[in-house]
Design an enzyme around this catalytic site. Structure first.
Site, PDB file in Angstrom:
ATOM      1  N   ASP A   1       0.815  -1.220  -0.166  1.00 43.87           N
ATOM      2  CA  ASP A   1       0.067  -0.062  -0.103  1.00 43.87           C
ATOM      3  C   ASP A   1       0.900   1.070   0.093  1.00 43.87           C
ATOM      4  O   ASP A   1       1.672   1.351   0.652  1.00 43.87           O
ATOM      5  CB  ASP A   1      -0.790   0.126   1.287  1.00 43.87           C
ATOM      6  CG  ASP A   1      -2.267   0.067   0.986  1.00 43.87           C
ATOM      7  OD1 ASP A   1      -2.572   0.313  -0.119  1.00 43.87           O
ATOM      8  OD2 ASP A   1      -2.841  -0.342   1.825  1.00 43.87           O
TER       9      ASP A   1
ATOM     10  N   GLU B   1      -5.056   4.632  -3.429  1.00 44.13           N
ATOM     11  CA  GLU B   1      -6.418   4.928  -3.111  1.00 44.13           C
ATOM     12  C   GLU B   1      -7.046   6.148  -4.155  1.00 44.13           C
ATOM     13  O   GLU B   1      -6.055   7.118  -4.399  1.00 44.13           O
ATOM     14  CB  GLU B   1      -6.713   5.400  -1.682  1.00 44.13           C
ATOM     15  CG  GLU B   1      -6.378   4.222  -0.718  1.00 44.13           C
ATOM     16  CD  GLU B   1      -6.759   4.507   0.564  1.00 44.13           C
ATOM     17  OE1 GLU B   1      -7.396   5.585   1.016  1.00 44.13           O
ATOM     18  OE2 GLU B   1      -6.383   3.860   1.680  1.00 44.13           O
TER      19      GLU B   1
ATOM     20  N   GLU C   1     -14.224  -0.885  -1.646  1.00 43.33           N
ATOM     21  CA  GLU C   1     -14.267  -1.146  -0.177  1.00 43.33           C
ATOM     22  C   GLU C   1     -15.707  -0.146   0.472  1.00 43.33           C
ATOM     23  O   GLU C   1     -16.141   0.693  -0.149  1.00 43.33           O
ATOM     24  CB  GLU C   1     -13.019  -0.481   0.644  1.00 43.33           C
ATOM     25  CG  GLU C   1     -13.270  -0.481   2.087  1.00 43.33           C
ATOM     26  CD  GLU C   1     -12.025  -0.028   2.995  1.00 43.33           C
ATOM     27  OE1 GLU C   1     -10.895   0.012   2.258  1.00 43.33           O
ATOM     28  OE2 GLU C   1     -11.985   0.236   4.224  1.00 43.33           O
TER      29      GLU C   1
HETATM   30  O1  KIV Z   1      -5.155  -1.200   3.982  1.00 44.28           O
HETATM   31  C1  KIV Z   1      -5.738  -2.039   3.881  1.00 44.28           C
HETATM   32  O2  KIV Z   1      -5.768  -3.295   4.739  1.00 44.28           O
HETATM   33  C2  KIV Z   1      -6.535  -2.344   2.861  1.00 44.28           C
HETATM   34  C3  KIV Z   1      -7.739  -3.210   2.721  1.00 44.28           C
HETATM   35  C4  KIV Z   1      -8.703  -2.844   3.699  1.00 44.28           C
HETATM   36  C5  KIV Z   1      -8.304  -3.309   1.371  1.00 44.28           C
HETATM   37  O3  KIV Z   1      -6.572  -1.131   1.877  1.00 44.28           O
END
Ligand code: KIV
Length: 262
Positions: free
Chosen positions: A80, A111, A177
């Protein structure tokens, strides 16, 4: 696993994704045959104890991606991009995505909808696979006004446009989400890449859950969309209480836990 196989799974086989943040959980994911591991910035909440994901730094993501890679050397790992690692400029976004790839990720997740499409295009051009993330986007929680279900009424059209714009920019899959099921279904049907749902109903191409929610490690209530497959928080507490009792009563260490001169 690689992005070609993931793309081929659409419409054929549901894709199973779980978050993981450390060496041992990654090892179990690898053994169990999880299709993709997401090192999510949710680590801010469930590992570091922050109220939101906004405090997560690049260094946190790098450290946890490296640990997960050591535990799951052959798994497909998505890292992420944390808050403010790609919002300032595309150039910074590319540099930071590169750092996550060097830490061991096979892909990064960002995102946002149309506003990140130009960055997505540049990352894909640089050879970095990108997963999109729309619907409830926790990094924008202050702008959204809380953790609310997305894609209702006219918002459906906006989400569908966002998904299309990201697909056109080159993402290989997209997280939906906390989204009403009908909207997630329409998006899934309109895209040629897989959708991965979390609180987005039954018709996505795959599902993702947070490790701590799925295994019942959180001590609070879990959201409605979570299915708890274990109750580890209770099991851990029971084990700790037993450990305390054993030490206090000098039952542990026992004869078989000690070393003696031969
Ligand atoms: O950070 C995370 O765990 C996420 C998931 C909820 C998709 O982005």
């Amino acid at each position: 696993m690689n992005i070609l196989k993931i793309l081929q799974m659409k419409g054929k086989e549901p894709i199973v994704v779980v978050t993981a943040y450390d060496y041992f959980s990654a090892k179990v994911c690898d053994r169990a045959g999880i299709d993709m591991i997401l090192v999510g910035d949710s680590l801010g909440n469930v590992v570091l104890g922050y109220e939101s994901t906004l405090n997560v730094e690049m260094e946190d993501m790098e450290r946890h991606i490296m640990a997960v890679r050591r535990g799951a050397p052959n798994s497909f790992i998505i890292g992420d991009m944390p808050f403010m690692s790609y919002q300032i400029s595309d150039e910074e976004g590319i540099k930071n995505a590169g750092r996550l790839m060097k830490a061991g990720a096979n892909a990064v997740k960002v995102e946002g909808g149309e506003r990140v499409s130009s960055l997505v295009r540049k990352l894909v051009d640089a050879g970095i696979p990108v997963m999109g993330h729309i619907g409830l986007t926790p990094q924008s929680v202050n702008q959204i006004g809380g953790y609310r279900v997305q894609g209702k009424g006219p918002d459906k059209e906006r989400m569908m446009r966002s998904a299309k714009s990201l697909e056109n920019a080159g993402i290989f899959s997209i997280v939906l989400e906390l989204t009403v099921e009908e909207t997630a279904k329409s998006i899934t049907e309109s895209l040629s890449i897989p959708t991965i749902g979390i609180g987005a109903g039954r018709y996505c191409d795959g599902q993702v859950l947070v490790w701590h929610d799925l295994l019942g490690i959180n001590d609070g209530k879990v959201p409605k969309f979570v299915k708890k497959y274990a109750n580890l928080n209770e099991e851990i507490e029971t084990a700790l209480l037993e450990y305390i009792k054993d030490v206090k009563s000098r039952t542990f260490p026992a004869e078989n836990n000690i070393f003696k001169e031969e």
